[in-house]
Enzyme design. Structure first.
Site, PDB file in Angstrom:
ATOM      1  N   GLU A  69     -45.745  15.270 -17.577  1.00  0.00           N
ATOM      2  CA  GLU A  69     -45.447  16.465 -16.771  1.00  0.00           C
ATOM      3  C   GLU A  69     -46.208  17.630 -17.384  1.00  0.00           C
ATOM      4  OE1 GLU A  69     -41.290  17.144 -17.040  1.00  0.00           O
ATOM      5  OE2 GLU A  69     -40.759  15.309 -16.023  1.00  0.00           O
TER       6      GLU A  69
ATOM      7  N   ASN B 139     -37.063  10.512 -19.833  1.00  0.00           N
ATOM      8  CA  ASN B 139     -37.735  11.686 -20.395  1.00  0.00           C
ATOM      9  C   ASN B 139     -37.203  11.904 -21.817  1.00  0.00           C
ATOM     10  OD1 ASN B 139     -38.084  14.427 -21.172  1.00  0.00           O
ATOM     11  ND2 ASN B 139     -38.645  14.939 -19.082  1.00  0.00           N
TER      12      ASN B 139
ATOM     13  N   HIS C 189     -34.237  15.681 -12.200  1.00  0.00           N
ATOM     14  CA  HIS C 189     -33.748  16.958 -12.722  1.00  0.00           C
ATOM     15  C   HIS C 189     -32.243  17.107 -12.515  1.00  0.00           C
ATOM     16  CE1 HIS C 189     -33.750  20.964 -14.331  1.00  0.00           C
ATOM     17  NE2 HIS C 189     -35.001  20.759 -14.693  1.00  0.00           N
TER      18      HIS C 189
ATOM     19  N   THR D 168     -37.343  23.446 -16.337  1.00  0.00           N
ATOM     20  CA  THR D 168     -38.074  23.693 -15.096  1.00  0.00           C
ATOM     21  C   THR D 168     -37.096  24.094 -13.999  1.00  0.00           C
ATOM     22  OG1 THR D 168     -39.467  21.890 -15.837  1.00  0.00           O
ATOM     23  CG2 THR D 168     -39.884  22.735 -13.630  1.00  0.00           C
TER      24      THR D 168
ATOM     25  N   GLU E 135     -42.214  14.248  -6.456  1.00  0.00           N
ATOM     26  CA  GLU E 135     -40.930  14.075  -7.134  1.00  0.00           C
ATOM     27  C   GLU E 135     -40.016  15.165  -6.603  1.00  0.00           C
ATOM     28  OE1 GLU E 135     -40.849  13.575 -11.408  1.00  0.00           O
ATOM     29  OE2 GLU E 135     -38.790  14.307 -11.501  1.00  0.00           O
TER      30      GLU E 135
ATOM     31  N   HIS F  80     -36.081  15.828 -25.135  1.00  0.00           N
ATOM     32  CA  HIS F  80     -35.005  16.430 -25.926  1.00  0.00           C
ATOM     33  C   HIS F  80     -34.789  15.750 -27.269  1.00  0.00           C
ATOM     34  CE1 HIS F  80     -34.419  19.506 -23.129  1.00  0.00           C
ATOM     35  NE2 HIS F  80     -34.177  18.678 -22.137  1.00  0.00           N
TER      36      HIS F  80
ATOM     37  N   ARG G 269     -42.857  23.663 -27.035  1.00  0.00           N
ATOM     38  CA  ARG G 269     -41.537  23.907 -27.632  1.00  0.00           C
ATOM     39  C   ARG G 269     -40.845  22.604 -28.041  1.00  0.00           C
ATOM     40  NH1 ARG G 269     -38.042  25.927 -22.463  1.00  0.00           N
ATOM     41  NH2 ARG G 269     -39.685  27.468 -22.397  1.00  0.00           N
TER      42      ARG G 269
ATOM     43  N   HIS H  50     -42.902  16.117 -21.091  1.00  0.00           N
ATOM     44  CA  HIS H  50     -43.444  17.375 -20.575  1.00  0.00           C
ATOM     45  C   HIS H  50     -44.126  18.082 -21.736  1.00  0.00           C
ATOM     46  CE1 HIS H  50     -42.506  21.351 -18.174  1.00  0.00           C
ATOM     47  NE2 HIS H  50     -43.779  21.259 -18.543  1.00  0.00           N
TER      48      HIS H  50
ATOM     49  N   ARG I 125     -45.379  21.216 -22.733  1.00  0.00           N
ATOM     50  CA  ARG I 125     -45.333  22.605 -22.264  1.00  0.00           C
ATOM     51  C   ARG I 125     -46.401  23.415 -22.971  1.00  0.00           C
ATOM     52  NH1 ARG I 125     -40.146  23.671 -19.507  1.00  0.00           N
ATOM     53  NH2 ARG I 125     -40.893  25.807 -19.405  1.00  0.00           N
TER      54      ARG I 125
HETATM   55  N1  PXP Z   1     -38.413  15.603 -13.647  1.00  0.00           N
HETATM   56  C1  PXP Z   1     -39.093  16.737 -13.915  1.00  0.00           C
HETATM   57  C2  PXP Z   1     -40.302  17.034 -13.095  1.00  0.00           C
HETATM   58  C3  PXP Z   1     -38.701  17.599 -14.963  1.00  0.00           C
HETATM   59  O1  PXP Z   1     -39.400  18.737 -15.204  1.00  0.00           O
HETATM   60  C4  PXP Z   1     -37.576  17.248 -15.744  1.00  0.00           C
HETATM   61  C5  PXP Z   1     -37.177  18.120 -16.901  1.00  0.00           C
HETATM   62  O2  PXP Z   1     -38.200  18.146 -17.851  1.00  0.00           O
HETATM   63  C6  PXP Z   1     -36.905  16.057 -15.436  1.00  0.00           C
HETATM   64  C7  PXP Z   1     -37.324  15.258 -14.380  1.00  0.00           C
HETATM   65  C8  PXP Z   1     -35.703  15.609 -16.225  1.00  0.00           C
HETATM   66  O3  PXP Z   1     -34.648  16.506 -16.034  1.00  0.00           O
HETATM   67  P1  PXP Z   1     -33.306  16.319 -16.858  1.00  0.00           P
HETATM   68  O4  PXP Z   1     -33.645  16.511 -18.307  1.00  0.00           O
HETATM   69  O5  PXP Z   1     -32.408  17.369 -16.309  1.00  0.00           O
HETATM   70  O6  PXP Z   1     -32.818  14.919 -16.588  1.00  0.00           O
END
Ligand code: PXP
Length: 253
Positions: free
Chosen positions: A75, A12, A196, A106, A156, A15, A54, A48, A50
């Protein structure tokens, strides 16, 4: 060792965009990060989009759709606006997540039981556009069963409570919930993913759950990439996950 199904790593890159948006700059570019993540061994790029944009912007989604060479996992919240975004972009997978503007990230899984009629229509629309649909749910057998009933392709499992468990007892209990939910998904022929809060020190017990096919990890990988580079950060995470899976297959509990 033959026939060990190793978990795919979805990276992901939200960030990377968070850092860019902090200054409304042009850099760092999540598109560049995605290329490097793939070179490091990512089997999927996850973003994601949003509603408040953001971090990831529409421009990122448009370019990633054309440049990701593995799979793109979008996402998003189950809203009419996001449905249009998904129809335009046609990602490989849409993961439906709950979204609240005030949250930092989330916070919980979708309540599929409480919203099953609306979600069922939403899932059908996405599947009609040849998009694989995953629902982000807490590791709760009933939520998994309802996800199967309304036609989702995958769930998931939200690993946040396991990852943030304050004590060993809670951690063990949360791990049991993940195992039970993953087994329920497998029995119902749902694909089972997890994500997550996963970082380098807690990925092992999640990757050891044999039913989990895919891990989606963002914050920990991007944070490490700042120090060691994206390719190295991804490779390190994938190696840890794969070693945990091989160990679990070699010595089943
Ligand atoms: N899976 C989902 C569905 C999420 O919403 C997120 C955060 O955007 C992640 C995985 C990744 O989470 P993390 O950034 O804590 O690894």
């Amino acid at each position: 060792m033959a026939n060990v199904l190793l978990p795919r790593l979805g990276v992901n890159v939200d960030h990377v965009a968070t850092v860019r948006q902090a200054r409304k700059a042009q850099y760092p570019d999540p598109v560049h990060a995605a290329v490097l993540a793939e070179l490091g061994g990512a089997a999927q790029i996850t973003i994601h989009v949003r509603e408040d944009r953001r971090h990831i912007q529409d421009r990122d989604l448009e370019i990633l759709k054309r440049t990701v060479t593995t799979k793109l996992n979008l996402e998003m919240a189950a809203t009419p606006e996001m449905l249009r975004v998904a129809f335009d972009a046609r990602p490989h997978t849409v993961t439906l997540v709950p979204e609240r503007r005030q949250e930092v990230t989330t916070e919980g899984g979708l309540d599929v039981n409480a919203n099953k009629d609306a979600l069922k229509r939403f899932v059908a629309e996405l599947k009609g556009a040849d998009i694989l649909v995953s629902l982000f749910v807490d590791p709760d057998v009933e939520q998994v069963q309802t996800a199967a009933r309304i036609g989702a392709d995958a769930v998931e499992l939200h690993t946040g409570r396991f990852c943030d468990a304050p004590t060993r007892e809670v951690r063990e209990e949360e791990h049991r919930r993940l195992v039970n939910a993953a087994k329920a998904a497998s029995k119902l022929k749902l694909r089972c993913y997890a994500g997550h809060g996963i970082h380098y020190d807690n990925v092992g017990p999640v990757a050891a759950i044999l039913e989990i096919e895919e891990l989606n990890i963002g914050h920990a990988i991007v944070a490490r990439a700042i120090l060691v580079g994206m390719q190295a950060a991804v490779k390190e995470m994938r190696d840890l996950a794969w070693q945990a899976r091989r160990d679990a297959v070699a010595t089943p509990s």
